[in-house]
Scaffold this motif. Structure first.
Motif, PDB file in Angstrom:
ATOM      1  N   MET A   6       0.939  -1.273   0.073  1.00  7.46           N
ATOM      2  CA  MET A   6       0.140   0.100   0.005  1.00  7.46           C
ATOM      3  C   MET A   6       0.762   1.109   0.174  1.00  7.46           C
ATOM      4  N   LEU A   7       0.319   2.200  -0.731  1.00  7.39           N
ATOM      5  CA  LEU A   7       1.189   3.549  -0.885  1.00  7.39           C
ATOM      6  C   LEU A   7       0.501   4.689  -0.149  1.00  7.39           C
ATOM      7  N   LEU A   8       1.324   5.241   0.571  1.00  4.78           N
ATOM      8  CA  LEU A   8       0.638   6.250   1.487  1.00  4.78           C
ATOM      9  C   LEU A   8       0.467   7.656   0.778  1.00  4.78           C
ATOM     10  N   THR A   9      -0.500   8.069   0.569  1.00  9.09           N
ATOM     11  CA  THR A   9      -0.680   9.523  -0.067  1.00  9.09           C
ATOM     12  C   THR A   9      -0.619  10.513   0.577  1.00  9.09           C
ATOM     13  N   PRO A  10      -0.279  11.797   0.360  1.00  5.60           N
ATOM     14  CA  PRO A  10      -0.340  13.013   1.156  1.00  5.60           C
ATOM     15  C   PRO A  10      -1.738  13.315   1.969  1.00  5.60           C
ATOM     16  N   GLU A  11      -2.715  12.931   1.309  1.00  8.89           N
ATOM     17  CA  GLU A  11      -4.200  13.279   2.018  1.00  8.89           C
ATOM     18  C   GLU A  11      -4.270  12.124   3.112  1.00  8.89           C
ATOM     19  N   MET A  12      -3.935  10.879   2.885  1.00  6.43           N
ATOM     20  CA  MET A  12      -4.022   9.808   3.786  1.00  6.43           C
ATOM     21  C   MET A  12      -3.030  10.071   5.085  1.00  6.43           C
ATOM     22  N   CYS A  13      -1.976  10.802   4.708  1.00  5.82           N
ATOM     23  CA  CYS A  13      -0.942  11.115   5.676  1.00  5.82           C
ATOM     24  C   CYS A  13      -1.382  12.096   6.618  1.00  5.82           C
ATOM     25  N   ARG A  14      -2.069  13.175   6.064  1.00  7.99           N
ATOM     26  CA  ARG A  14      -2.508  14.324   7.045  1.00  7.99           C
ATOM     27  C   ARG A  14      -3.850  13.623   7.785  1.00  7.99           C
ATOM     28  N   ALA A  15      -4.509  12.757   7.254  1.00  6.07           N
ATOM     29  CA  ALA A  15      -5.849  12.269   7.792  1.00  6.07           C
ATOM     30  C   ALA A  15      -5.421  11.217   9.035  1.00  6.07           C
ATOM     31  N   ALA A  16      -4.329  10.724   8.600  1.00  8.88           N
ATOM     32  CA  ALA A  16      -3.726   9.499   9.835  1.00  8.88           C
ATOM     33  C   ALA A  16      -3.196  10.533  11.000  1.00  8.88           C
ATOM     34  N   ARG A  17      -2.510  11.418  10.788  1.00  4.15           N
ATOM     35  CA  ARG A  17      -2.093  12.397  11.688  1.00  4.15           C
ATOM     36  C   ARG A  17      -3.101  13.043  12.539  1.00  4.15           C
ATOM     37  N   ALA A  18      -4.296  13.489  11.738  1.00  4.23           N
ATOM     38  CA  ALA A  18      -5.117  14.097  12.435  1.00  4.23           C
ATOM     39  C   ALA A  18      -5.964  12.991  13.369  1.00  4.23           C
ATOM     40  N   LEU A  19      -5.951  11.672  12.918  1.00  7.69           N
ATOM     41  CA  LEU A  19      -6.903  10.707  13.764  1.00  7.69           C
ATOM     42  C   LEU A  19      -5.854  10.504  15.000  1.00  7.69           C
ATOM     43  N   LEU A  20      -4.636  10.491  14.873  1.00 10.86           N
ATOM     44  CA  LEU A  20      -3.682  10.332  16.002  1.00 10.86           C
ATOM     45  C   LEU A  20      -3.419  11.651  16.924  1.00 10.86           C
ATOM     46  N   GLY A  21      -3.989  12.729  16.397  1.00 13.85           N
ATOM     47  CA  GLY A  21      -3.808  13.987  17.242  1.00 13.85           C
ATOM     48  C   GLY A  21      -2.081  14.515  17.210  1.00 13.85           C
ATOM     49  N   TRP A  22      -1.480  13.883  16.073  1.00  9.70           N
ATOM     50  CA  TRP A  22      -0.006  14.451  15.979  1.00  9.70           C
ATOM     51  C   TRP A  22       0.068  15.540  15.000  1.00  9.70           C
ATOM     52  N   LYS A  23       1.187  16.295  15.495  1.00 10.86           N
ATOM     53  CA  LYS A  23       1.681  17.198  14.747  1.00 10.86           C
ATOM     54  C   LYS A  23       2.476  16.692  13.642  1.00 10.86           C
TER      55      LYS A  23
END
Length: 105
Positions: free
Chosen positions: A1-18
């Motif tokens: 699976m290849l990570l996309t920029p949109e998925m990366c931002r969404a994943a960080r949001a789910l984790l509450g990560w900066k």
């Protein structure tokens, strides 16, 4: 699976990560994370490191057409029409039906 920029931002949001938290977890510089999330070019090993860091934090990425393991909560992007196409389709849906030849004008 290849990570996309949109998925990366969404994943960080789910984790509450900066961005810096992802950079630290992936062993990358914050500029790399920001460049990737803004659609810039980033080396594949860096993208893989971000994906592994996000998965290591407890996220499962569901590929297109795939099912989540155990049916747990997840995040999926659905294909969307291009903005111009969506606007045209909406205009057609809102348009009144055409008059027939038998209708009085």
């Amino acid at each position: 699976m290849l990570l996309t920029p949109e998925m990366c931002r969404a994943a960080r949001a789910l984790l509450g990560w900066k961005a810096h938290q992802l950079a630290d977890a992936a062993g990358l510089g914050i500029a790399t994370v920001r460049r990737f999330e803004s659609g810039g070019l980033v080396r594949l090993p860096s993208v893989e490191a971000m994906l592994e860091a996000l998965q290591g934090a407890g996220l499962q990425f569901i590929p297109a057409g795939g099912k989540s393991l155990g049916g747990g909560p997840g995040l999926r992007m659905i294909p969307m029409a291009e903005p111009e196409v969506a606007a045209a389709e909406e205009a057609i849906e809102l348009d009144e039906p055409a008059l027939s030849a038998s209708d009085d004008i």
